[in-house]
Design a protein around this motif. Structure first.
Motif, PDB file in Angstrom:
ATOM      1  N   MET A  35       0.835  -1.250  -0.031  1.00  0.00           N
ATOM      2  CA  MET A  35       0.447   0.095   0.130  1.00  0.00           C
ATOM      3  C   MET A  35       0.922   1.145   0.093  1.00  0.00           C
ATOM      4  SD  MET A  35      -3.554   0.997   0.084  1.00  0.00           S
ATOM      5  CE  MET A  35      -3.538   2.565   0.706  1.00  0.00           C
ATOM      6  N   ILE A  36       1.436   1.661   0.690  1.00  0.00           N
ATOM      7  CA  ILE A  36       2.545   2.601   0.847  1.00  0.00           C
ATOM      8  C   ILE A  36       3.215   2.856  -0.311  1.00  0.00           C
ATOM      9  CG2 ILE A  36       4.951   0.863   1.383  1.00  0.00           C
ATOM     10  CD1 ILE A  36       3.311   4.540   3.129  1.00  0.00           C
ATOM     11  N   VAL A  37       4.442   1.448  -1.381  1.00  0.00           N
ATOM     12  CA  VAL A  37       4.603   2.341  -1.795  1.00  0.00           C
ATOM     13  C   VAL A  37       3.637   3.033  -3.559  1.00  0.00           C
ATOM     14  CG1 VAL A  37       5.396   0.876  -4.319  1.00  0.00           C
ATOM     15  CG2 VAL A  37       6.166   0.118  -2.504  1.00  0.00           C
ATOM     16  N   VAL A  38       2.024   2.456  -3.501  1.00  0.00           N
ATOM     17  CA  VAL A  38       0.796   2.843  -4.468  1.00  0.00           C
ATOM     18  C   VAL A  38       0.816   4.436  -4.362  1.00  0.00           C
ATOM     19  CG1 VAL A  38      -1.229   2.700  -5.303  1.00  0.00           C
ATOM     20  CG2 VAL A  38      -0.013   0.857  -4.337  1.00  0.00           C
ATOM     21  N   VAL A  39       0.917   5.089  -2.482  1.00  0.00           N
ATOM     22  CA  VAL A  39       0.726   5.846  -2.121  1.00  0.00           C
ATOM     23  C   VAL A  39       1.611   7.084  -2.038  1.00  0.00           C
ATOM     24  CG1 VAL A  39       0.570   7.759  -0.223  1.00  0.00           C
ATOM     25  CG2 VAL A  39      -0.539   5.746   0.139  1.00  0.00           C
ATOM     26  N   ILE A  40       2.894   6.040  -2.496  1.00  0.00           N
ATOM     27  CA  ILE A  40       4.075   7.114  -2.858  1.00  0.00           C
ATOM     28  C   ILE A  40       4.102   7.534  -4.459  1.00  0.00           C
ATOM     29  CG2 ILE A  40       7.039   6.605  -3.374  1.00  0.00           C
ATOM     30  CD1 ILE A  40       6.857   5.435  -0.521  1.00  0.00           C
ATOM     31  N   VAL A  41       4.184   6.066  -5.383  1.00  0.00           N
ATOM     32  CA  VAL A  41       4.111   6.441  -7.129  1.00  0.00           C
ATOM     33  C   VAL A  41       3.086   7.011  -7.025  1.00  0.00           C
ATOM     34  CG1 VAL A  41       3.767   5.225  -9.489  1.00  0.00           C
ATOM     35  CG2 VAL A  41       5.322   4.466  -7.040  1.00  0.00           C
ATOM     36  N   ALA A  42       2.204   6.858  -6.350  1.00  0.00           N
ATOM     37  CA  ALA A  42       0.602   7.845  -7.174  1.00  0.00           C
ATOM     38  C   ALA A  42       1.544   9.866  -6.822  1.00  0.00           C
ATOM     39  CB  ALA A  42      -0.552   7.711  -5.776  1.00  0.00           C
ATOM     40  N   GLY A  43       2.235   9.727  -5.317  1.00  0.00           N
ATOM     41  CA  GLY A  43       2.149  11.005  -5.134  1.00  0.00           C
ATOM     42  C   GLY A  43       3.273  11.582  -5.779  1.00  0.00           C
ATOM     43  N   LEU A  44       4.539  11.168  -5.818  1.00  0.00           N
ATOM     44  CA  LEU A  44       5.003  10.968  -7.146  1.00  0.00           C
ATOM     45  C   LEU A  44       4.917  11.963  -8.437  1.00  0.00           C
ATOM     46  CD1 LEU A  44       8.194   9.103  -6.558  1.00  0.00           C
ATOM     47  CD2 LEU A  44       7.693  11.342  -5.908  1.00  0.00           C
ATOM     48  N   LEU A  45       3.783  10.897  -9.669  1.00  0.00           N
ATOM     49  CA  LEU A  45       3.296  11.447 -10.381  1.00  0.00           C
ATOM     50  C   LEU A  45       2.510  12.673  -9.560  1.00  0.00           C
ATOM     51  CD1 LEU A  45       2.188   7.976 -11.875  1.00  0.00           C
ATOM     52  CD2 LEU A  45       3.998   8.535 -12.652  1.00  0.00           C
ATOM     53  N   MET A  46       1.756  12.406  -8.822  1.00  0.00           N
ATOM     54  CA  MET A  46       0.661  13.824  -9.179  1.00  0.00           C
ATOM     55  C   MET A  46       1.569  15.106  -8.915  1.00  0.00           C
ATOM     56  SD  MET A  46      -2.727  12.763  -6.244  1.00  0.00           S
ATOM     57  CE  MET A  46      -3.317  10.791  -6.475  1.00  0.00           C
ATOM     58  N   GLY A  47       2.784  15.499  -7.783  1.00  0.00           N
ATOM     59  CA  GLY A  47       3.810  16.260  -7.626  1.00  0.00           C
ATOM     60  C   GLY A  47       4.551  16.012  -9.109  1.00  0.00           C
ATOM     61  N   ALA A  48       4.222  15.449 -10.119  1.00  0.00           N
ATOM     62  CA  ALA A  48       5.008  15.641 -11.477  1.00  0.00           C
ATOM     63  C   ALA A  48       4.400  16.160 -12.183  1.00  0.00           C
ATOM     64  CB  ALA A  48       5.530  14.923 -12.529  1.00  0.00           C
ATOM     65  N   GLY A  49       3.148  15.707 -12.277  1.00  0.00           N
ATOM     66  CA  GLY A  49       2.012  16.680 -13.478  1.00  0.00           C
ATOM     67  C   GLY A  49       2.043  17.813 -12.740  1.00  0.00           C
ATOM     68  N   ALA A  50       1.632  18.341 -10.997  1.00  0.00           N
ATOM     69  CA  ALA A  50       1.598  19.472 -10.772  1.00  0.00           C
ATOM     70  C   ALA A  50       2.857  20.645 -11.481  1.00  0.00           C
ATOM     71  CB  ALA A  50       1.320  19.763  -8.979  1.00  0.00           C
ATOM     72  N   ILE A  51       4.043  19.967 -11.362  1.00  0.00           N
ATOM     73  CA  ILE A  51       5.406  21.020 -11.661  1.00  0.00           C
ATOM     74  C   ILE A  51       4.902  20.652 -12.969  1.00  0.00           C
ATOM     75  CG2 ILE A  51       7.563  20.504 -12.146  1.00  0.00           C
ATOM     76  CD1 ILE A  51       7.526  18.664  -8.986  1.00  0.00           C
ATOM     77  N   GLY A  52       5.027  19.991 -13.642  1.00  0.00           N
ATOM     78  CA  GLY A  52       4.370  20.540 -15.398  1.00  0.00           C
ATOM     79  C   GLY A  52       3.984  21.747 -15.195  1.00  0.00           C
ATOM     80  N   ALA A  53       2.413  21.390 -14.946  1.00  0.00           N
ATOM     81  CA  ALA A  53       1.361  22.970 -15.142  1.00  0.00           C
ATOM     82  C   ALA A  53       2.392  23.998 -14.423  1.00  0.00           C
ATOM     83  CB  ALA A  53       0.038  22.251 -14.425  1.00  0.00           C
ATOM     84  N   ILE A  85       2.622  27.322 -16.763  1.00  0.00           N
ATOM     85  CA  ILE A  85       2.165  28.399 -16.627  1.00  0.00           C
ATOM     86  C   ILE A  85       2.439  29.524 -17.085  1.00  0.00           C
ATOM     87  CG2 ILE A  85       1.367  29.804 -15.010  1.00  0.00           C
ATOM     88  CD1 ILE A  85      -0.478  27.107 -12.973  1.00  0.00           C
ATOM     89  N   ILE A  86       3.780  29.301 -16.259  1.00  0.00           N
ATOM     90  CA  ILE A  86       5.462  30.658 -16.171  1.00  0.00           C
ATOM     91  C   ILE A  86       5.881  30.864 -17.744  1.00  0.00           C
ATOM     92  CG2 ILE A  86       7.526  31.169 -15.627  1.00  0.00           C
ATOM     93  CD1 ILE A  86       7.487  29.086 -12.697  1.00  0.00           C
ATOM     94  N   ARG A  87       5.929  29.237 -18.035  1.00  0.00           N
ATOM     95  CA  ARG A  87       6.622  30.045 -19.245  1.00  0.00           C
ATOM     96  C   ARG A  87       5.763  29.947 -21.102  1.00  0.00           C
ATOM     97  NH1 ARG A  87      10.121  25.019 -20.624  1.00  0.00           N
ATOM     98  NH2 ARG A  87      11.416  26.474 -22.462  1.00  0.00           N
ATOM     99  N   GLY A  88       4.336  29.170 -20.948  1.00  0.00           N
ATOM    100  CA  GLY A  88       3.679  29.072 -21.735  1.00  0.00           C
ATOM    101  C   GLY A  88       3.132  30.287 -22.516  1.00  0.00           C
ATOM    102  N   PRO A  89       3.263  30.349 -24.144  1.00  0.00           N
ATOM    103  CA  PRO A  89       3.605  31.151 -24.656  1.00  0.00           C
ATOM    104  C   PRO A  89       2.311  31.938 -25.034  1.00  0.00           C
ATOM    105  CG  PRO A  89       3.301  29.016 -26.115  1.00  0.00           C
ATOM    106  CD  PRO A  89       3.222  28.756 -24.302  1.00  0.00           C
ATOM    107  N   LEU A 122      -4.133  30.830 -23.876  1.00  0.00           N
ATOM    108  CA  LEU A 122      -4.522  30.002 -23.825  1.00  0.00           C
ATOM    109  C   LEU A 122      -3.597  28.262 -23.113  1.00  0.00           C
ATOM    110  CD1 LEU A 122      -7.557  28.705 -24.722  1.00  0.00           C
ATOM    111  CD2 LEU A 122      -6.277  27.961 -26.735  1.00  0.00           C
ATOM    112  N   ASP A 123      -2.399  28.192 -23.371  1.00  0.00           N
ATOM    113  CA  ASP A 123      -1.858  27.471 -22.708  1.00  0.00           C
ATOM    114  C   ASP A 123      -1.890  28.140 -20.817  1.00  0.00           C
ATOM    115  OD1 ASP A 123      -1.001  26.261 -25.096  1.00  0.00           O
ATOM    116  OD2 ASP A 123       0.813  27.482 -25.619  1.00  0.00           O
ATOM    117  N   ARG A 124      -1.692  28.720 -20.478  1.00  0.00           N
ATOM    118  CA  ARG A 124      -1.760  29.197 -19.237  1.00  0.00           C
ATOM    119  C   ARG A 124      -3.448  29.031 -18.144  1.00  0.00           C
ATOM    120  NH1 ARG A 124       1.513  33.723 -21.124  1.00  0.00           N
ATOM    121  NH2 ARG A 124       3.963  33.425 -20.551  1.00  0.00           N
TER     122      ARG A 124
END
Length: 87
Positions: free
Chosen positions: A1-19, A23-27, A30-32
């Motif tokens: 269970m803890i592995v699933v939580v860690i993987v899900a947290g990492l994926l959500m964190g990566a998605g948030a960082i990508g967003a 937001i900062i760079r978007g040309p 509409l991208d922002r």
């Protein structure tokens, strides 16, 4: 269970960082806007996952508020861009 939580947290964190990067760079505005919708959706998923992991519904009002914010924001931006394209 803890592995699933860690993987899900990492994926959500990566998605948030990508967003945030989009937001900062978007040309264009509409991208922002789309990136901010992705960021809100990621926050909704993170709150929902936290509720499922801890087995409570204490943060349900926050979840519903974010969902309402995402819907209203998307519709208002779509109306604004539609009105701008008509002229």
């Amino acid at each position: 269970m803890i592995v699933v939580v860690i993987v899900a947290g990492l994926l959500m964190g990566a998605g948030a960082i990508g967003a945030l990067v989009r937001i900062i760079r978007g040309p264009s505005a509409l991208d922002r806007i789309i990136a901010s919708d992705v960021l809100v959706a990621t926050a909704i998923c993170a709150i929902g996952a936290e509720m499922a992991i801890n087995r409570h519904t204490d943060t349900m009002p926050v979840l519903l508020g974010l969902a309402l914010f995402g819907i209203v924001g998307s519709v208002s931006v779509a109306r604004f861009l539609s009105a701008r394209d008509d002229t």
